[in-house]
Design a protein around this motif. Sequence first.
Motif, PDB file in Angstrom:
ATOM      1  N   ARG A   1       0.828  -1.202   0.000  1.00 20.39           N
ATOM      2  CA  ARG A   1       0.000   0.000   0.000  1.00 20.39           C
ATOM      3  C   ARG A   1       0.871   1.264   0.000  1.00 20.39           C
ATOM      4  O   ARG A   1       0.592   2.231  -0.708  1.00 20.39           O
ATOM      5  CB  ARG A   1      -0.939  -0.013   1.214  1.00 20.39           C
ATOM      6  CG  ARG A   1      -1.932   1.150   1.216  1.00 20.39           C
ATOM      7  CD  ARG A   1      -3.002   0.974   2.271  1.00 20.39           C
ATOM      8  NE  ARG A   1      -2.464   0.942   3.614  1.00 20.39           N
ATOM      9  CZ  ARG A   1      -2.394  -0.129   4.372  1.00 20.39           C
ATOM     10  NH1 ARG A   1      -2.836  -1.293   3.914  1.00 20.39           N
ATOM     11  NH2 ARG A   1      -1.889  -0.072   5.597  1.00 20.39           N
ATOM     12  N   PHE A   2       1.938   1.247   0.791  1.00 18.54           N
ATOM     13  CA  PHE A   2       2.841   2.401   0.840  1.00 18.54           C
ATOM     14  C   PHE A   2       3.520   2.613  -0.512  1.00 18.54           C
ATOM     15  O   PHE A   2       3.677   3.753  -0.973  1.00 18.54           O
ATOM     16  CB  PHE A   2       3.892   2.198   1.932  1.00 18.54           C
ATOM     17  CG  PHE A   2       4.885   3.332   2.017  1.00 18.54           C
ATOM     18  CD1 PHE A   2       4.545   4.542   2.604  1.00 18.54           C
ATOM     19  CD2 PHE A   2       6.164   3.182   1.486  1.00 18.54           C
ATOM     20  CE1 PHE A   2       5.460   5.584   2.677  1.00 18.54           C
ATOM     21  CE2 PHE A   2       7.079   4.222   1.559  1.00 18.54           C
ATOM     22  CZ  PHE A   2       6.730   5.432   2.157  1.00 18.54           C
TER      23      PHE A   2
ATOM     24  N   CYS B   1       2.298   1.785  -3.463  1.00 19.12           N
ATOM     25  CA  CYS B   1       1.294   2.336  -4.389  1.00 19.12           C
ATOM     26  C   CYS B   1       1.083   3.825  -4.130  1.00 19.12           C
ATOM     27  O   CYS B   1       1.012   4.630  -5.067  1.00 19.12           O
ATOM     28  CB  CYS B   1      -0.032   1.584  -4.241  1.00 19.12           C
ATOM     29  SG  CYS B   1       0.031  -0.131  -4.834  1.00 19.12           S
ATOM     30  N   GLU B   2       0.974   4.201  -2.843  1.00 13.65           N
ATOM     31  CA  GLU B   2       0.818   5.612  -2.501  1.00 13.65           C
ATOM     32  C   GLU B   2       2.035   6.416  -2.942  1.00 13.65           C
ATOM     33  O   GLU B   2       1.909   7.553  -3.416  1.00 13.65           O
ATOM     34  CB  GLU B   2       0.586   5.770  -1.001  1.00 13.65           C
ATOM     35  CG  GLU B   2      -0.741   5.201  -0.523  1.00 13.65           C
ATOM     36  CD  GLU B   2      -0.865   5.267   0.988  1.00 13.65           C
ATOM     37  OE1 GLU B   2       0.122   5.682   1.647  1.00 13.65           O
ATOM     38  OE2 GLU B   2      -1.946   4.916   1.509  1.00 13.65           O
TER      39      GLU B   2
ATOM     40  N   ASP C   1       1.853   6.893  -6.688  1.00 17.54           N
ATOM     41  CA  ASP C   1       0.838   7.900  -7.018  1.00 17.54           C
ATOM     42  C   ASP C   1       1.342   9.307  -6.693  1.00 17.54           C
ATOM     43  O   ASP C   1       1.113  10.258  -7.456  1.00 17.54           O
ATOM     44  CB  ASP C   1      -0.458   7.617  -6.253  1.00 17.54           C
ATOM     45  CG  ASP C   1      -1.146   6.347  -6.739  1.00 17.54           C
ATOM     46  OD1 ASP C   1      -0.848   5.919  -7.877  1.00 17.54           O
ATOM     47  OD2 ASP C   1      -1.949   5.780  -5.975  1.00 17.54           O
ATOM     48  N   THR C   2       2.013   9.418  -5.546  1.00 22.44           N
ATOM     49  CA  THR C   2       2.547  10.723  -5.144  1.00 22.44           C
ATOM     50  C   THR C   2       3.595  11.215  -6.123  1.00 22.44           C
ATOM     51  O   THR C   2       3.605  12.381  -6.525  1.00 22.44           O
ATOM     52  CB  THR C   2       3.153  10.637  -3.728  1.00 22.44           C
ATOM     53  OG1 THR C   2       2.144  10.239  -2.804  1.00 22.44           O
ATOM     54  CG2 THR C   2       3.715  11.979  -3.305  1.00 22.44           C
TER      55      THR C   2
ATOM     56  N   PRO D   1       2.136  16.574  -1.777  1.00 22.92           N
ATOM     57  CA  PRO D   1       1.831  15.303  -1.105  1.00 22.92           C
ATOM     58  C   PRO D   1       1.431  15.535   0.338  1.00 22.92           C
ATOM     59  O   PRO D   1       1.935  16.449   1.000  1.00 22.92           O
ATOM     60  CB  PRO D   1       3.163  14.542  -1.203  1.00 22.92           C
ATOM     61  CG  PRO D   1       4.205  15.589  -1.375  1.00 22.92           C
ATOM     62  CD  PRO D   1       3.556  16.687  -2.146  1.00 22.92           C
ATOM     63  N   GLU D   2       0.504  14.689   0.801  1.00 26.16           N
ATOM     64  CA  GLU D   2       0.066  14.812   2.186  1.00 26.16           C
ATOM     65  C   GLU D   2       1.127  14.258   3.122  1.00 26.16           C
ATOM     66  O   GLU D   2       1.741  13.230   2.845  1.00 26.16           O
ATOM     67  CB  GLU D   2      -1.247  14.050   2.389  1.00 26.16           C
ATOM     68  CG  GLU D   2      -2.402  14.600   1.570  1.00 26.16           C
ATOM     69  CD  GLU D   2      -3.677  13.820   1.826  1.00 26.16           C
ATOM     70  OE1 GLU D   2      -3.619  12.869   2.634  1.00 26.16           O
ATOM     71  OE2 GLU D   2      -4.702  14.157   1.214  1.00 26.16           O
TER      72      GLU D   2
ATOM     73  N   SER E   1       2.539  12.219   5.929  1.00 21.36           N
ATOM     74  CA  SER E   1       2.096  10.967   6.530  1.00 21.36           C
ATOM     75  C   SER E   1       2.245  11.007   8.044  1.00 21.36           C
ATOM     76  O   SER E   1       3.188  11.578   8.581  1.00 21.36           O
ATOM     77  CB  SER E   1       2.918   9.808   5.961  1.00 21.36           C
ATOM     78  OG  SER E   1       2.559   8.599   6.589  1.00 21.36           O
TER      79      SER E   1
ATOM     80  N   SER F   1       8.188  10.247   3.856  1.00 17.28           N
ATOM     81  CA  SER F   1       7.092  11.168   3.574  1.00 17.28           C
ATOM     82  C   SER F   1       7.553  12.614   3.680  1.00 17.28           C
ATOM     83  O   SER F   1       7.235  13.445   2.822  1.00 17.28           O
ATOM     84  CB  SER F   1       5.943  10.910   4.549  1.00 17.28           C
ATOM     85  OG  SER F   1       4.903  11.845   4.338  1.00 17.28           O
TER      86      SER F   1
END
Length: 343
Positions: free
Chosen positions: A67-68, A70-71, A74-75, A86-87, A89, A100
């Motif tokens: 999941r990390f 993939c994020e 995407d980022t 980017p948000e 984390s 992050s």
Amino acid sequence: MKCRPLSVRHLFYVNCIGLLFSMATITLIAFSFTLEGAVFIMGAAEAVCALVWFFVLTQSLGKRLSRFACELCDTLDNMMDGGEAPETSDNSEALLARISHRLTRLYKIMQENRRRVEEERRELQALVSDISHQVKTPVGNLKVAADTLLTRTVTDAERSGFIKGIRSQADKLDFLVQALVKTSRLETGVICLEKKTSPIYDTVAQAMSGILYAAEKKQIAVSVTCPDGLMVSHDGKWTAEALFNLLDNAVKYTPSGGRITVTAEKGEMYAEIRVTDTGKGIPENRQAAIFRRFYREEAVHEQPGVGIGLYLAREIIMRQGGYIKVVSQPGKGSSFSILLPLR
């Protein structure tokens, strides 16, 4: 010898085999001491439990990392496309939080670089457009004069007039090129201003020598007040260039019979060189625009020039830690001041 990196699946198999081998070894050692068959049963049960929990841990960790990843992809895609920041984390894991935070810093750097590139692109487009506009008129005049001389029969007087016009337009192009070269070399850092403590009187005298003939031709009275012992840390050659541009404008826009006053004074932190004329003056809403490159007011287009002198003067003074200010009223003349730090 370079080792081949293991995939996640192979790494899982290796750890399972290592776990089973360790548990079997411990079970055999325990059996050799106790000679009890129950030891094998306990060892097998512990191995199965260890394998189950190891599988659960590996699966949960794998899903979290997946999941990390993939994020992260995407980022990165969003950053490359210039999307939103980017948000940050809130992961409790220090490693993921560090990644992050670094992504956020990288995004800010990329956005700043993208902004600078876009700004430079706009400036380059504006510069090319301005140069094209400035060159178009003299080139057009040269073509007209040349075509006329080639296609028409003209008198000697007319030929002399055309040749003078050609020379005038060629001088305008030469002046434009020289001004652009100076500006370009200054902006790109090819020319480094060298500040030295020297008398400001010498700089003022050097600048004045370039406008005395033009002022005398228009019967403009020029007066200078400058203390001999006023020492200022500055680049004499380029400061004289900036001051000459102010004086040249004063001569151009002051009517015949007018007056130009040059005054140099020492303040607490700055030395001020003030050029005051009795010209037409500048409206307050135009006083910031006159320092733009190639800016010229509609009312003064009949005067020679390309509108780069004040821009160049401001760049020269700003690169020495100083600034230029202007005080002016329409119909009452203008006062331009160069302020240079004393040290």
